[in-house]
Structures are given as C-alpha cells and as structure tokens.
Design a protein around this motif. Structure first.
Motif, short mmCIF file in Angstrom:
data_model
loop_
_atom_site.label_atom_id
_atom_site.label_comp_id
_atom_site.label_asym_id
_atom_site.label_seq_id
_atom_site.Cartn_x
_atom_site.Cartn_y
_atom_site.Cartn_z
N ARG A 29 -10.22 -13.19 38.47
CA ARG A 29 -10.84 -11.85 38.41
C ARG A 29 -12.28 -12.05 37.96
O ARG A 29 -12.54 -12.65 36.92
CB ARG A 29 -10.07 -10.98 37.43
CG ARG A 29 -10.58 -9.55 37.40
CD ARG A 29 -9.63 -8.65 36.67
NE ARG A 29 -8.42 -8.53 37.50
CZ ARG A 29 -7.23 -8.28 37.01
NH1 ARG A 29 -7.04 -8.13 35.74
NH2 ARG A 29 -6.20 -8.18 37.83
N VAL A 30 -13.23 -11.53 38.76
CA VAL A 30 -14.66 -11.67 38.47
C VAL A 30 -15.28 -10.28 38.45
O VAL A 30 -15.13 -9.52 39.40
CB VAL A 30 -15.36 -12.55 39.53
CG1 VAL A 30 -16.83 -12.73 39.18
CG2 VAL A 30 -14.66 -13.90 39.65
N VAL A 31 -15.98 -9.96 37.35
CA VAL A 31 -16.60 -8.65 37.19
C VAL A 31 -18.11 -8.80 37.38
O VAL A 31 -18.75 -9.58 36.66
CB VAL A 31 -16.30 -8.05 35.80
CG1 VAL A 31 -16.98 -6.69 35.65
CG2 VAL A 31 -14.79 -7.94 35.58
N ARG A 33 -21.91 -6.90 37.53
CA ARG A 33 -22.61 -5.73 36.99
C ARG A 33 -22.91 -4.72 38.09
O ARG A 33 -22.79 -3.53 37.89
CB ARG A 33 -23.89 -6.18 36.31
CG ARG A 33 -24.48 -5.14 35.41
CD ARG A 33 -25.51 -5.73 34.48
NE ARG A 33 -24.90 -6.76 33.62
CZ ARG A 33 -25.59 -7.68 32.98
NH1 ARG A 33 -26.90 -7.71 33.09
NH2 ARG A 33 -25.00 -8.56 32.24
N ALA A 92 -20.87 -1.21 39.29
CA ALA A 92 -20.21 -2.43 38.88
C ALA A 92 -18.92 -2.54 39.70
O ALA A 92 -18.33 -1.53 40.08
CB ALA A 92 -19.89 -2.39 37.39
N THR A 94 -15.24 -5.21 40.54
CA THR A 94 -14.39 -6.34 40.18
C THR A 94 -13.75 -6.90 41.44
O THR A 94 -13.19 -6.16 42.25
CB THR A 94 -13.29 -5.91 39.19
OG1 THR A 94 -13.90 -5.39 38.02
CG2 THR A 94 -12.39 -7.08 38.82
N THR A 96 -10.86 -9.53 42.76
CA THR A 96 -9.67 -10.29 42.36
C THR A 96 -9.20 -11.08 43.57
O THR A 96 -9.06 -10.53 44.67
CB THR A 96 -8.55 -9.35 41.88
OG1 THR A 96 -9.04 -8.57 40.80
CG2 THR A 96 -7.33 -10.14 41.42
N ARG A 109 -12.55 -3.48 43.36
CA ARG A 109 -12.43 -2.19 42.67
C ARG A 109 -13.77 -1.83 42.04
O ARG A 109 -14.42 -2.68 41.44
CB ARG A 109 -11.38 -2.23 41.57
CG ARG A 109 -9.98 -2.34 42.05
CD ARG A 109 -9.00 -2.26 40.88
NE ARG A 109 -7.66 -2.47 41.33
CZ ARG A 109 -6.84 -1.49 41.70
NH1 ARG A 109 -7.24 -0.25 41.66
NH2 ARG A 109 -5.62 -1.77 42.12
N SER A 110 -14.14 -0.57 42.21
CA SER A 110 -15.30 -0.01 41.52
C SER A 110 -14.96 1.44 41.22
O SER A 110 -13.85 1.90 41.52
CB SER A 110 -16.56 -0.12 42.38
OG SER A 110 -16.47 0.75 43.49
N VAL A 151 -22.89 -11.70 36.45
CA VAL A 151 -21.44 -11.74 36.27
C VAL A 151 -21.15 -11.42 34.81
O VAL A 151 -21.63 -12.11 33.90
CB VAL A 151 -20.89 -13.14 36.62
CG1 VAL A 151 -19.38 -13.20 36.41
CG2 VAL A 151 -21.26 -13.50 38.05
N ASP A 152 -20.36 -10.37 34.58
CA ASP A 152 -20.03 -9.98 33.21
C ASP A 152 -18.78 -10.66 32.69
O ASP A 152 -18.63 -10.83 31.48
CB ASP A 152 -19.86 -8.46 33.10
CG ASP A 152 -21.20 -7.74 33.19
OD1 ASP A 152 -22.24 -8.38 32.94
OD2 ASP A 152 -21.20 -6.54 33.51
N GLN A 155 -12.09 -14.40 34.75
CA GLN A 155 -10.78 -14.67 34.16
C GLN A 155 -9.93 -15.37 35.22
O GLN A 155 -9.84 -14.88 36.36
CB GLN A 155 -10.10 -13.38 33.72
CG GLN A 155 -8.71 -13.56 33.16
CD GLN A 155 -8.04 -12.24 32.91
OE1 GLN A 155 -8.28 -11.25 33.58
NE2 GLN A 155 -7.17 -12.23 31.91
#
Length: 159
Positions: A29-31, A33, A92, A94, A96, A109-110, A151-152, A155
């Motif tokens: 999972r990468v978030v 900004r 922002a 994410t 997955t 997802r946003s 990248v915030d 995981q």
C-alpha cells in the motif's frame, strides 16, 4: 519521501527505490500526497517485479495522450493486460497492489475515486518479488519540465 525525474542534456534522470524480496501472497500500500504533474513524458510507477514477464504495475502518466491517467499493467499475461482510469489531479490517493499465488489485483482510492481490478497471473519463478517505486521518462525522452512525486507512506504485508 520524494521520487523525481528531471531533464538532462540528451535525456532524463529518474529515481527508483526497491524493497527486499517477499514471497507471495503479499500486499503493498503506497500513499501519494497528490498525482504529480508528469507532463507529456513523465511516468510515476509502483510495481511488483521479479522479471520482465513476472511484473505487475501501477503507472501514472499521460503517455503523450493529453490529461494524465492511471493504469494497471499485468506483464505476466500475453498480450499484456492494461486497465486505465482517470483521477482528479489534486487529491491524495492510495495505490494497493496484491500478488497471490494465483492472481494479481490492485486498487486506487482517493476522496472522489475508487477503482479495483484483478487478473490471473502465474506465480513468480523464484517465489520472491520486490516492490519498486520509480519516476522515469517514456523512451528516455526529456520531460517538458521535471516532476516530483511525494510519498507519504509505504506498507508491505504478507497476506
């Protein structure tokens, strides 16, 4: 964390990070900004990789086709499977990516977008894959301007 691609005489300088190897089933999972302003030639990538035919990508780019869009690419299938989706440019989001023993799947997802996709995929040959994050330029071309992606969080977990 920052990923960036910048113009350089005769081409492009990109950046890449890679994880240690993980055996499937695994999820990353990468978030981010916000979607970066990649211009006409920049590409932001998040992908599981073992070899060129054992790869599952999320990419953000315009591919010289106007407004940027997101796409998932299953390189383990022939011909490669590609699914595309548009994202709002200021949110922002994410990403997955999941790799099980039988299939790959991904989601974006946003606040205003939700997109999911899955596809059959053969298991990695060595039983280990690495997560990569990168910023690069299509065909090594010089981007109109450089771009940065922030990248915030990252995981990785076993499923």
């Amino acid at each position: 964390m920052e990923l960036a691609a910048y113009p350089q005489a005769g081409g492009c300088v990109g950046s890449e990070l890679a994880s240690r190897p993980f055996p499937p089933p695994v999820e990353a999972r990468v978030v981010f900004r916000a979607p970066p302003p990649v211009g006409s030639r920049g590409v932001l990538g998040v992908f599981w990789y073992e070899s060129d035919d054992r790869e599952f990508d999320f990419e953000w780019s315009s591919w010289d086709r106007g407004a940027p869009y997101a796409q998932f690419v299953n390189a383990a299938r022939r011909p490669r499977e590609i699914r595309r989706v548009r994202l709002a440019n200021d949110e922002a989001f994410t990403v997955t990516l999941r790799w099980s023993r039988a299939r790959v799947s991904g989601s974006i997802r946003s606040a205003s977008n939700h997109f999911e996709w899955s596809s059959p995929a053969p298991p990695p040959r060595t039983g280990n894959i690495r997560l990569h994050l990168n910023a690069w330029c299509t065909r090594g071309a010089t981007p109109t301007n450089g771009f940065q992606a922030f990248v915030d969080a990252v995981q990785i977990r076993r499923l």
